[in-house]
Design a protein around this motif. Structure first.
Motif, PDB file in Angstrom:
ATOM      1  N   MET A 247      -3.672  -0.253  -8.225  1.00  0.00           N
ATOM      2  CA  MET A 247      -5.009   0.237  -7.848  1.00  0.00           C
ATOM      3  C   MET A 247      -4.870   1.636  -7.263  1.00  0.00           C
ATOM      4  O   MET A 247      -4.211   1.830  -6.247  1.00  0.00           O
ATOM      5  CB  MET A 247      -5.649  -0.731  -6.849  1.00  0.00           C
ATOM      6  N   ASP A 248      -5.502   2.595  -7.939  1.00  0.00           N
ATOM      7  CA  ASP A 248      -5.347   4.002  -7.571  1.00  0.00           C
ATOM      8  C   ASP A 248      -6.581   4.480  -6.798  1.00  0.00           C
ATOM      9  O   ASP A 248      -7.570   4.879  -7.415  1.00  0.00           O
ATOM     10  CB  ASP A 248      -5.145   4.838  -8.847  1.00  0.00           C
ATOM     11  N   GLU A 249      -6.503   4.448  -5.495  1.00  0.00           N
ATOM     12  CA  GLU A 249      -7.627   4.835  -4.621  1.00  0.00           C
ATOM     13  C   GLU A 249      -8.956   4.350  -5.182  1.00  0.00           C
ATOM     14  O   GLU A 249      -9.891   5.146  -5.368  1.00  0.00           O
ATOM     15  CB  GLU A 249      -7.658   6.356  -4.438  1.00  0.00           C
ATOM     16  N   PRO A 250      -9.060   3.043  -5.448  1.00  0.00           N
ATOM     17  CA  PRO A 250     -10.235   2.568  -6.191  1.00  0.00           C
ATOM     18  C   PRO A 250     -11.541   2.664  -5.410  1.00  0.00           C
ATOM     19  O   PRO A 250     -12.609   2.725  -6.005  1.00  0.00           O
ATOM     20  CB  PRO A 250      -9.898   1.099  -6.488  1.00  0.00           C
ATOM     21  N   PHE A 251     -11.448   2.672  -4.060  1.00  0.00           N
ATOM     22  CA  PHE A 251     -12.691   2.616  -3.278  1.00  0.00           C
ATOM     23  C   PHE A 251     -12.969   3.925  -2.546  1.00  0.00           C
ATOM     24  O   PHE A 251     -13.814   3.970  -1.664  1.00  0.00           O
ATOM     25  CB  PHE A 251     -12.609   1.463  -2.254  1.00  0.00           C
ATOM     26  N   SER A 252     -12.252   4.986  -2.908  1.00  0.00           N
ATOM     27  CA  SER A 252     -12.347   6.223  -2.130  1.00  0.00           C
ATOM     28  C   SER A 252     -13.736   6.856  -2.197  1.00  0.00           C
ATOM     29  O   SER A 252     -14.127   7.576  -1.292  1.00  0.00           O
ATOM     30  CB  SER A 252     -11.299   7.226  -2.593  1.00  0.00           C
TER      31      SER A 252
ATOM     32  N   CYS B 179       0.851  -1.196   0.000  1.00  0.00           N
ATOM     33  CA  CYS B 179       0.000   0.000   0.000  1.00  0.00           C
ATOM     34  C   CYS B 179       0.882   1.240   0.000  1.00  0.00           C
ATOM     35  O   CYS B 179       1.803   1.347   0.820  1.00  0.00           O
ATOM     36  CB  CYS B 179      -0.912   0.035   1.209  1.00  0.00           C
ATOM     37  N   VAL B 180       0.609   2.138  -0.903  1.00  0.00           N
ATOM     38  CA  VAL B 180       1.317   3.414  -0.959  1.00  0.00           C
ATOM     39  C   VAL B 180       0.406   4.448  -0.317  1.00  0.00           C
ATOM     40  O   VAL B 180      -0.705   4.697  -0.795  1.00  0.00           O
ATOM     41  CB  VAL B 180       1.650   3.808  -2.406  1.00  0.00           C
ATOM     42  N   LEU B 181       0.867   4.999   0.774  1.00  0.00           N
ATOM     43  CA  LEU B 181       0.051   5.908   1.564  1.00  0.00           C
ATOM     44  C   LEU B 181       0.650   7.310   1.473  1.00  0.00           C
ATOM     45  O   LEU B 181       1.874   7.456   1.360  1.00  0.00           O
ATOM     46  CB  LEU B 181       0.091   5.415   3.018  1.00  0.00           C
ATOM     47  N   GLY B 182      -0.180   8.288   1.539  1.00  0.00           N
ATOM     48  CA  GLY B 182       0.362   9.642   1.518  1.00  0.00           C
ATOM     49  C   GLY B 182      -0.738  10.663   1.425  1.00  0.00           C
ATOM     50  O   GLY B 182      -1.849  10.334   1.003  1.00  0.00           O
ATOM     51  N   PRO B 183      -0.450  11.886   1.851  1.00  0.00           N
ATOM     52  CA  PRO B 183      -1.459  12.945   1.729  1.00  0.00           C
ATOM     53  C   PRO B 183      -1.715  13.268   0.252  1.00  0.00           C
ATOM     54  O   PRO B 183      -0.925  12.884  -0.608  1.00  0.00           O
ATOM     55  CB  PRO B 183      -0.818  14.142   2.434  1.00  0.00           C
ATOM     56  N   SER B 184      -2.816  13.966  -0.001  1.00  0.00           N
ATOM     57  CA  SER B 184      -3.141  14.333  -1.386  1.00  0.00           C
ATOM     58  C   SER B 184      -2.050  15.223  -1.971  1.00  0.00           C
ATOM     59  O   SER B 184      -1.462  16.051  -1.263  1.00  0.00           O
ATOM     60  CB  SER B 184      -4.472  15.077  -1.424  1.00  0.00           C
ATOM     61  N   GLY B 185      -1.774  15.018  -3.244  1.00  0.00           N
ATOM     62  CA  GLY B 185      -0.832  15.876  -3.964  1.00  0.00           C
ATOM     63  C   GLY B 185       0.631  15.598  -3.656  1.00  0.00           C
ATOM     64  O   GLY B 185       1.506  16.418  -3.955  1.00  0.00           O
ATOM     65  N   GLN B 186       0.924  14.431  -3.065  1.00  0.00           N
ATOM     66  CA  GLN B 186       2.316  14.123  -2.716  1.00  0.00           C
ATOM     67  C   GLN B 186       2.944  13.106  -3.658  1.00  0.00           C
ATOM     68  O   GLN B 186       4.010  12.563  -3.358  1.00  0.00           O
ATOM     69  CB  GLN B 186       2.386  13.613  -1.269  1.00  0.00           C
TER      70      GLN B 186
ATOM     71  N   THR C 195      -3.614   4.630  -1.532  1.00  0.00           N
ATOM     72  CA  THR C 195      -4.726   5.106  -0.704  1.00  0.00           C
ATOM     73  C   THR C 195      -4.258   6.260   0.182  1.00  0.00           C
ATOM     74  O   THR C 195      -3.049   6.427   0.393  1.00  0.00           O
ATOM     75  CB  THR C 195      -5.296   3.968   0.172  1.00  0.00           C
ATOM     76  N   HIS C 196      -5.216   7.048   0.676  1.00  0.00           N
ATOM     77  CA  HIS C 196      -4.849   8.051   1.685  1.00  0.00           C
ATOM     78  C   HIS C 196      -5.470   7.660   3.030  1.00  0.00           C
ATOM     79  O   HIS C 196      -5.396   8.406   3.995  1.00  0.00           O
ATOM     80  CB  HIS C 196      -5.291   9.452   1.243  1.00  0.00           C
ATOM     81  N   ASP C 197      -6.086   6.460   3.081  1.00  0.00           N
ATOM     82  CA  ASP C 197      -6.799   5.997   4.262  1.00  0.00           C
ATOM     83  C   ASP C 197      -5.901   5.011   5.025  1.00  0.00           C
ATOM     84  O   ASP C 197      -5.618   3.905   4.555  1.00  0.00           O
ATOM     85  CB  ASP C 197      -8.096   5.323   3.790  1.00  0.00           C
ATOM     86  N   VAL C 198      -5.460   5.427   6.224  1.00  0.00           N
ATOM     87  CA  VAL C 198      -4.531   4.611   7.018  1.00  0.00           C
ATOM     88  C   VAL C 198      -5.150   3.260   7.376  1.00  0.00           C
ATOM     89  O   VAL C 198      -4.510   2.202   7.257  1.00  0.00           O
ATOM     90  CB  VAL C 198      -4.128   5.378   8.308  1.00  0.00           C
ATOM     91  N   ASP C 199      -6.426   3.261   7.781  1.00  0.00           N
ATOM     92  CA  ASP C 199      -7.082   2.004   8.163  1.00  0.00           C
ATOM     93  C   ASP C 199      -7.172   1.041   6.987  1.00  0.00           C
ATOM     94  O   ASP C 199      -6.998  -0.168   7.136  1.00  0.00           O
ATOM     95  CB  ASP C 199      -8.487   2.284   8.716  1.00  0.00           C
ATOM     96  N   GLU C 200      -7.460   1.586   5.803  1.00  0.00           N
ATOM     97  CA  GLU C 200      -7.536   0.746   4.602  1.00  0.00           C
ATOM     98  C   GLU C 200      -6.174   0.101   4.331  1.00  0.00           C
ATOM     99  O   GLU C 200      -6.078  -1.092   4.035  1.00  0.00           O
ATOM    100  CB  GLU C 200      -7.959   1.604   3.401  1.00  0.00           C
ATOM    101  N   ALA C 201      -5.125   0.898   4.497  1.00  0.00           N
ATOM    102  CA  ALA C 201      -3.774   0.387   4.252  1.00  0.00           C
ATOM    103  C   ALA C 201      -3.429  -0.721   5.248  1.00  0.00           C
ATOM    104  O   ALA C 201      -2.905  -1.774   4.865  1.00  0.00           O
ATOM    105  CB  ALA C 201      -2.764   1.527   4.348  1.00  0.00           C
TER     106      ALA C 201
END
Lengths: 265, 237
Positions: B148-153, B34-41, B182-188
């Motif tokens: 998969m690019d934030e497929p369930f956001s 999982c690649v996690l990060g804030p938007s625009g990073q 994803t930007h969702d920690v729980d999802e990751a």
């Protein structure tokens, strides 16, 4: 299936009511005007249609060899349909190609927009001067109009496809040709069908207008002759006949393309 | 061999806008990353580079040892937006890929729970079902790697939970490498066996996730999971 039949029946019912209301209003206005020579009522126009449908021998003295509706309609609609087919086909190909090639877009856009904006009353006499009063000038005029309008819409339809649609197909292994067939063409199809319907109706009207300016045969020629005679009822009968045939052709296109547009609901 | 070897990846859109700068990363085969990060990073930018949809300004990406030179069927992608063609019925959508076979198509339609909906148009499906179609299409095309690019956001919590289970089942069944942005920690934490935090152009944290599966709601009460969540949230700041 039954739902679409119900929808057609409902549309037909409202259409019939619209025609009836228009007929009554027209009859009333004609009655109160009281001048058949200026505004004949629908019954007078219908009478003119019935008596002129298979020709008027009186027009032979004016050099009109074929004054019947079927031959003139066939000529006008045949020329318009061939021009529509050629112009639209070229327009679709050029528009979709230009959407995928920036340089082609840069080259064609200014030319298409400039010539596409030339009023038909200016373009039609030019085509008559350049290509004569025969069918070629009308065919080229209508084909050019269809090419420009259909081309511009096809290009814009292809450009409006969300980039992710094609990217998704690319990541599924579809090459450029397969993506064109599977994504670009179907996505651009609904606006292309809409502009094809518009181009056919306008193409027929252009053909009639060009025949008004100079032709030996065709509904436009008959309208010109009847207008010179001051026979408003005959002019209306001819104009309404063209309109009705254009409406039938539009229904044919809609029916033919409906299966390919079913996905839209 | 690694699924991905990324060396010196730099993407500069214009001077001053450099979402990725000299990024190095290896992704082993079969891993759920999982690649996690804030938007625009640069998360989506990284994924687009991995898919071959974006040519990096500098650096090299190798997928299964071969340089990535453009999109192809070996790296399937599920997008954040609805990308499935609306003019193809469910079955035709799942069969769209160049590598898919009839058996795989039927199998993955069943696997994502769309059996009986094969003849439906996408407009007749919910947002979650359309995502299932995209997932089935990508798996049926038998790629080596799934992106998969934030497929369930854009989906609600319940639908998202159901799709997490579906993706994990398919991942365990097929053993594919998945890179999930994803930007969702729980999802990751629920999905990944490794989490990479991307930010300020590079990798800011690289954390293995070793909780036993299935995870789901159990992790909410788990002390270690909560510590990891807190650490990840701290790294995201």
């Amino acid at each position: 299936m039954s739902q679409s039949v119900t929808e057609v029946a409902r549309a037909g019912r409202w259409g019939a009511i619209g025609v009836l209301v228009f007929w009554c209003a027209w009859e009333a206005v004609a009655f109160f005007t009281g001048k058949d020579a200026v505004l004949p009522g629908p019954r007078v126009v219908l009478w003119e249609f019935q008596h002129g449908f298979f020709g008027d021998r009186g027009l032979e003295y004016l050099g009109i060899r074929h004054s019947d509706y079927p031959v003139n309609l066939a000529w006008t609609l045949g020329t318009a349909a061939v021009a529509w087919l050629i112009g639209s086909a070229l327009g679709i190909v050029a528009g979709l190609k230009a959407a995928r090639r920036q340089w082609l877009r840069d080259v064609t856009e200014p030319v298409l927009f400039v010539f596409g904006a030339v009023p038909v009353l200016v373009a039609a006499p030019l085509f008559l001067v350049w290509f004569g009063a025969g069918p070629l000038s009308k065919l080229l005029l209508v084909a050019f109009y269809c090419f420009v309008v259909v081309g511009v819409v096809a290009q814009s339809a292809a450009l409006n496809i969300p980039p992710t649609a094609e990217e998704y197909a690319a990541t599924l292994g579809l090459d450029s040709k397969a993506r064109f067939r599977a994504v670009v063409l179907p996505a651009a199809f609904p606006p292309i069908v809409a502009v094809l319907r518009l181009a056919l109706a306008t193409g027929i009207s252009l053909e009639v207008s060009a025949e008004l300016l100079g032709s030996r045969v065709g509904i436009g020629r008959l309208i010109a002759v009847r207008a010179q005679q001051g026979n408003v009822a005959a002019v209306l009968a001819l104009a309404i006949t063209v309109g009705l045939v254009a409406l039938v052709l539009d229904l044919v296109i809609r029916a033919a393309t409906r299966p390919a547009l079913r996905w839209q609901g | 061999m690694n699924a991905f070897e990324i060396r010196g990846l730099t993407v500069q859109y214009q001077p001053g806008i450099t979402p990725l700068k000299n990024l190095d990363l290896d992704v082993p085969n079969g891993q759920f990353l999982c690649v996690l990060g804030p938007s625009g990073q640069g998360k989506s930018t990284l994924l687009r580079c991995l898919a071959g949809l974006l040519v990096p300004t500098e650096g090299v990406i190798r997928a299964q040892g071969k340089p990535v030179e453009g999109p192809d069927a070996s790296r399937g992608m599920v997008f954040q937006q609805d990308a499935i063609p609306g003019w193809l019925r469910v079955r035709d959508n799942v069969a769209l890929g160049s590598r898919s076979t009839d058996e795989q198509v039927a199998h993955f339609i069943r696997a994502v729970g769309l059996e009986g909906r094969e003849k439906d148009w996408p407009r007749q499906l919910s947002g979650g079902m359309r995502k299932r179609v995209a997932i089935a299409a990508v798996f049926a095309n038998d790629p080596d790697i799934l992106l998969m690019d934030e497929p369930f956001s854009s989906l609600d919590h319940l639908t998202r939970t159901g799709l997490h289970e579906t993706v994990l089942q398919l991942w365990e069944e097929t053993g594919k490498t998945i890179v999930f942005v994803t930007h969702d920690v729980d999802e990751a934490i629920t999905l990944a066996d490794r989490i990479v935090i991307v930010g300020r152009g590079g990798v800011r944290a690289d954390v293995p996730v070793t909780f036993p599966r299935p995870r789901g709601e159990n992790l909410r009460m788990d002390v270690d999971a909560n510590l990891l969540r807190a650490a990840l949230l701290e790294s995201l700041k």
